[in-house]
Design a protein around this motif. Structure first.
Motif, short mmCIF file in Angstrom:
data_model
loop_
_atom_site.label_atom_id
_atom_site.label_comp_id
_atom_site.label_asym_id
_atom_site.label_seq_id
_atom_site.Cartn_x
_atom_site.Cartn_y
_atom_site.Cartn_z
N UNK A 182 0.89 -1.16 0.00
CA UNK A 182 0.00 0.00 0.00
C UNK A 182 0.93 1.22 0.00
N UNK A 183 0.97 1.92 -1.14
CA UNK A 183 1.91 3.04 -1.27
C UNK A 183 1.36 4.28 -0.55
N UNK A 184 2.23 5.00 0.15
CA UNK A 184 1.81 6.20 0.87
C UNK A 184 1.60 7.36 -0.09
N UNK A 185 2.36 7.36 -1.18
CA UNK A 185 2.10 8.34 -2.23
C UNK A 185 2.55 7.75 -3.57
N UNK A 186 2.13 8.38 -4.61
CA UNK A 186 2.48 7.88 -5.94
C UNK A 186 4.00 7.95 -6.16
N UNK A 187 4.57 6.87 -6.70
CA UNK A 187 6.00 6.88 -7.02
C UNK A 187 6.15 7.13 -8.51
N UNK A 188 6.89 8.15 -8.85
CA UNK A 188 7.02 8.54 -10.25
C UNK A 188 7.85 7.49 -11.01
N UNK A 189 7.66 7.48 -12.31
CA UNK A 189 8.43 6.59 -13.16
C UNK A 189 9.92 6.90 -13.04
N UNK A 190 10.26 8.18 -12.94
CA UNK A 190 11.67 8.58 -12.78
C UNK A 190 12.36 7.81 -11.66
N UNK A 191 11.61 7.66 -10.57
CA UNK A 191 12.16 6.97 -9.40
C UNK A 191 12.06 5.46 -9.57
N UNK A 192 10.93 5.01 -10.10
CA UNK A 192 10.61 3.58 -10.08
C UNK A 192 11.36 2.71 -11.06
N UNK A 193 11.82 3.31 -12.17
CA UNK A 193 12.45 2.45 -13.17
C UNK A 193 13.94 2.72 -13.33
#
Lengths: 275, 275
Positions: free
Chosen positions: A212-223
């Motif tokens: 359950x994510x506390x906030x959206x994780x951007x693609x910049x960070x995630x990939x």
């Protein structure tokens, strides 16, 4: 199923496979390849930097399992064109990493090849290994440092732009002392090598949990792959202790999710530029 | 000094380097590369045979140190063009060797590459390691089996001639049970990978001995590499015991020299076809 998964599925159903390293009787064994035109292009880094990074990505696996690297075996395939000066630069990079992490090179193989292809085995010791399988429902999920820069730097390299020699793509930052210190509070851990989203998928599969994510994780960070930051989970009751230790070691913590019933899958594929 | 020696000299002065494997606290660690166009051409062998041989040449090191191989880590770089069927053939070869020698694959790395490049680390156990350094003045010097065929077969392959699938070049023959049985009578040992002459030079250097040959050794025998026969020395008083055990295991012994004061050097260079 991609080829890597197909191969691994058919080669072994060993319980040791599927973590950053294999834990057996107090030792952790890990092995990673670091190949020219697969993991790096020779224009991107000096030979010393290449050799150093090839060690660091292996040492990262040991640390993520809460193990202290002790010995290294190196398989080094070297182009015929390399001069003795080139060979010296390579050995300097290997030795720099060995000195920093108190590792002895105990063997390996050296051959002549068309390109520089390195495989390294690290033998580590631990009395308290941490696996990818240990995350519990309700655990907080955390990564260290800042994610995203490595991918941006990799994109620059592809465009023949220069990047800082302090870029984590050139010189990943490991935090062994911090992690050994918090290890008793950690339930599951791994390093971020394929990118947060892909590594979370692996953690989800190993520990049979969702997030359950506390906030959206951007693609910049995630990939962004090859970050070699630590990804770990812990019981909420240990949050303050971990934060205090992180402060002591000047390590940035990002507590970004809670482990829940479920499964996490990402639509992103492996970032490695070979694909 | 060739590049391999130059690299090794600069990478480490560790006491563990310079034998078939590194002995530490009851374990032997050995690592060998098995690269396409360096150690084999893909036209020469099936993928299953390649994978099998890549394991066997590594296992050979463990046996030569009187250690029982237990675990393997594989770094396998695989061409993009390989089909799932190809991958299955590879896994079959690895698994065949593991089954024969009771080895567990515990980890490694799989990547995509231009050619098939394999590096393997074997973790072995022994309570009585045998080193290259142990030969004593007056020892008898012996090798197992027949030497020479491998080089002839390699020459045939270069001329695009066929060779038997039972050729030792395709499928080296190891004699673990024989060697474990005689181990208590053996002072020094190694496997014959570079050719008898070159390997005798290494033995001479490690044990600080020379050799008095009982008869002339032909070039056919002396420069045939990748034989993976055992080369070892023992006190003359153990000759009959060793011969009796060899007979039991149907292993041919060639007692060809006596260790003496001095030094042995060969004019021959490494046979590997990369040169």
């Amino acid at each position: 199923m991609n080829k890597e998964d197909f191969f691994i599925k058919h080669i072994s159903n060993s319980k040791y496979i599927g973590d950053d390293g294999a834990f057996i009787d107090g030792f952790v064994y890990s092995m990673d390849a670091f190949f020219e035109n697969v993991h790096f292009k020779k224009e991107w880094m000096s030979l010393k930097q290449i050799a150093y990074k090839s060690m660091i990505v292996n040492i990262s696996d040991a640390i993520a399992m809460n193990a202290k690297p002790k010995y290294a075996l190196l398989s080094v395939a070297i182009p015929k064109t390399y001069t003795n000066k080139d060979l010296k630069s390579l050995t300097k990079g290997f030795k720099k990493a060995c000195k920093e992490f108190d590792i002895k090179i105990i063997g390996g193989d050296t051959i002549q090849n068309e390109k520089l292809d390195i495989s390294i085995t690290i033998v580590s010791k631990t009395s308290n290994p941490i696996f990818r399988t240990g995350a519990k429902n309700g655990d907080l999920v955390c990564y260290t440092g800042t994610l995203g820069e490595t991918r941006k730097d990799l994109e620059k390299l592809f465009k023949n732009d220069k990047i800082s020699k302090n870029s984590k793509f050139i010189k990943p930052i490991l935090n062994p002392e911090f992690f050994y210190h918090i290890s008793k509070y950690v339930n599951a851990s791994m390093d971020i090598s394929d990118g947060l989203f892909l590594d979370l998928e692996k953690l989800s599969k190993s520990s049979k949990i969702g997030f359950e994510f506390f906030e959206n994780i951007s693609e910049d960070i995630g990939i962004s792959g090859e970050e070699y930051e630590l990804l770990f989970t812990f019981d909420e009751k240990n949050k303050e202790k971990i934060e205090k230790i992180a402060k002591k070691y000047n390590v940035k913590l990002n507590i970004f999710a809670k482990a829940i019933n479920g499964e996490f899958k990402t639509e992103y594929k492996n970032h490695h530029f070979k694909d």
